[in-house]
Design a protein around this motif. Structure first.
Motif, PDB file in Angstrom:
ATOM      1  N   THR A 106       0.838  -1.207   0.000  1.00 53.66           N
ATOM      2  CA  THR A 106       0.000   0.000   0.000  1.00 53.66           C
ATOM      3  C   THR A 106       0.873   1.258   0.000  1.00 53.66           C
ATOM      4  N   ILE A 107       1.907   1.266   0.841  1.00 55.17           N
ATOM      5  CA  ILE A 107       2.783   2.449   0.918  1.00 55.17           C
ATOM      6  C   ILE A 107       3.445   2.686  -0.436  1.00 55.17           C
ATOM      7  N   PHE A 108       3.923   1.598  -1.035  1.00 53.26           N
ATOM      8  CA  PHE A 108       4.597   1.691  -2.338  1.00 53.26           C
ATOM      9  C   PHE A 108       3.623   2.180  -3.420  1.00 53.26           C
ATOM     10  N   ALA A 125      -5.249   8.276   3.360  1.00 58.11           N
ATOM     11  CA  ALA A 125      -5.855   7.533   4.487  1.00 58.11           C
ATOM     12  C   ALA A 125      -5.350   6.085   4.495  1.00 58.11           C
ATOM     13  N   ALA A 126      -5.187   5.510   3.303  1.00 54.67           N
ATOM     14  CA  ALA A 126      -4.681   4.132   3.220  1.00 54.67           C
ATOM     15  C   ALA A 126      -3.229   4.077   3.696  1.00 54.67           C
ATOM     16  N   VAL A 127      -2.446   5.108   3.348  1.00 56.82           N
ATOM     17  CA  VAL A 127      -1.039   5.163   3.783  1.00 56.82           C
ATOM     18  C   VAL A 127      -0.977   5.282   5.311  1.00 56.82           C
ATOM     19  N   ASP A 128      -1.785   6.193   5.844  1.00 60.40           N
ATOM     20  CA  ASP A 128      -1.776   6.405   7.305  1.00 60.40           C
ATOM     21  C   ASP A 128      -2.170   5.119   8.028  1.00 60.40           C
ATOM     22  N   ASP A 129      -3.165   4.431   7.492  1.00 57.92           N
ATOM     23  CA  ASP A 129      -3.620   3.182   8.107  1.00 57.92           C
ATOM     24  C   ASP A 129      -2.496   2.133   8.075  1.00 57.92           C
ATOM     25  N   ALA A 130      -1.804   2.053   6.937  1.00 61.15           N
ATOM     26  CA  ALA A 130      -0.699   1.081   6.826  1.00 61.15           C
ATOM     27  C   ALA A 130       0.391   1.393   7.851  1.00 61.15           C
ATOM     28  N   ILE A 131       0.724   2.682   7.967  1.00 61.71           N
ATOM     29  CA  ILE A 131       1.859   3.063   8.831  1.00 61.71           C
ATOM     30  C   ILE A 131       1.493   3.043  10.319  1.00 61.71           C
TER      31      ILE A 131
END
Ligand code: GSH
Length: 217
Positions: A106-108, A125-131
């Motif tokens: 997701t981050i990539f 939001a997807a990045v924040d959730d992943a991290i």
């Protein structure tokens, strides 16, 4: 032998690092993720990379390919001996593919592939959730399992390759394992990247990454 798939994919990279660690010559056919041509679907019915060809025998899935390589070329083994360690090796290989890969992917995708290649907006939001949600428990778990020196079973093996490869993609998206919170994991990741099998893969990969980025801009 042919590896079909883009070397920058975490799952394709796993196979290439394994081949490099075993010292096996291969050809890398650049197949982008999402390629669903009838020809490619014949060797990868789910349309996913990597796929692998050994003469007239072809199949897909990084973990299956690494097992095949291990059985066909056992000389430089990438698996430990004994049923318990082999079970653990398979467990960490599975964990890398099914648990570590999704948030790193997701981050990539959101911070590198979408803005620079696909020209799509980033889903922050997807990045924040992943991290903040997905990766911390994964890192907590792995922190208690990775060794102070070397790799999970001494030498670099398929389990290490499977756990570490997704973090390379997270790093392409600017993610760094916080060494203050997860010192063992941060050091293990750096040791992995410095291993000759990863290093030679990353050198090749960097050439392609630069070319893709140049084309995209
Ligand atoms: N379990 C598979 C997963 C492969 C996978 O997720 N590949 C991604 C690229 S890293 C892909 O091909 N995605 C395209 C798609 O889902 O259509 C493996 O380990 O080979």
């Amino acid at each position: 032998m042919k590896v079909h798939g883009l070397i920058m994919s975490p799952n394709v990279r796993k196979v290439i690092v394994a081949l490099n660690a075993k010292g096996i010559a291969f050809e890398n056919i650049q197949v982008f993720p999402g390629t669903h041509t009838p020809e490619f679907l014949k060797i990868s019915p789910r349309g996913m990379i990597p796929a692998f060809e050994d003469g007239d025998f072809a199949f897909s899935d990084s973990a299956v390919i690494m097992e095949y390589l291990e059985e066909k070329f056992p000389e430089t083994s990438l698996m430990p001996s004994g049923p318990k360690n082999r079970a653990l090796s398979r467990w960490f290989t599975e964990y890398g593919g099914s648990v570590v890969f999704p948030p790193c992917g997701t981050i990539f995708t959101q911070l590198m592939a979408n803005p620079y290649y696909f020209k799509r907006p980033t889903d922050q939001a997807a990045v924040d959730d992943a991290i903040t949600e997905k990766l911390p428990p994964i890192l907590d778990y792995l922190e208690s399992h990775v060794p102070d020196t070397g790799f999970l079973f001494g030498e670099l093996g398929v389990a290490d390759i499977s756990l570490l490869s997704p973090f390379i993609n997270a790093e392409y998206g600017g993610y760094e394992i916080d060494a203050a919170k997860w010192p063992q994991m941060a050091a293990y990741y750096q040791r992995g990247k410095a291993h000759p099998a990863f290093m030679s893969t990353l050198i090749e990969e960097d050439k392609l990454r630069q070319a893709i980025m140049a084309q995209a801009s």
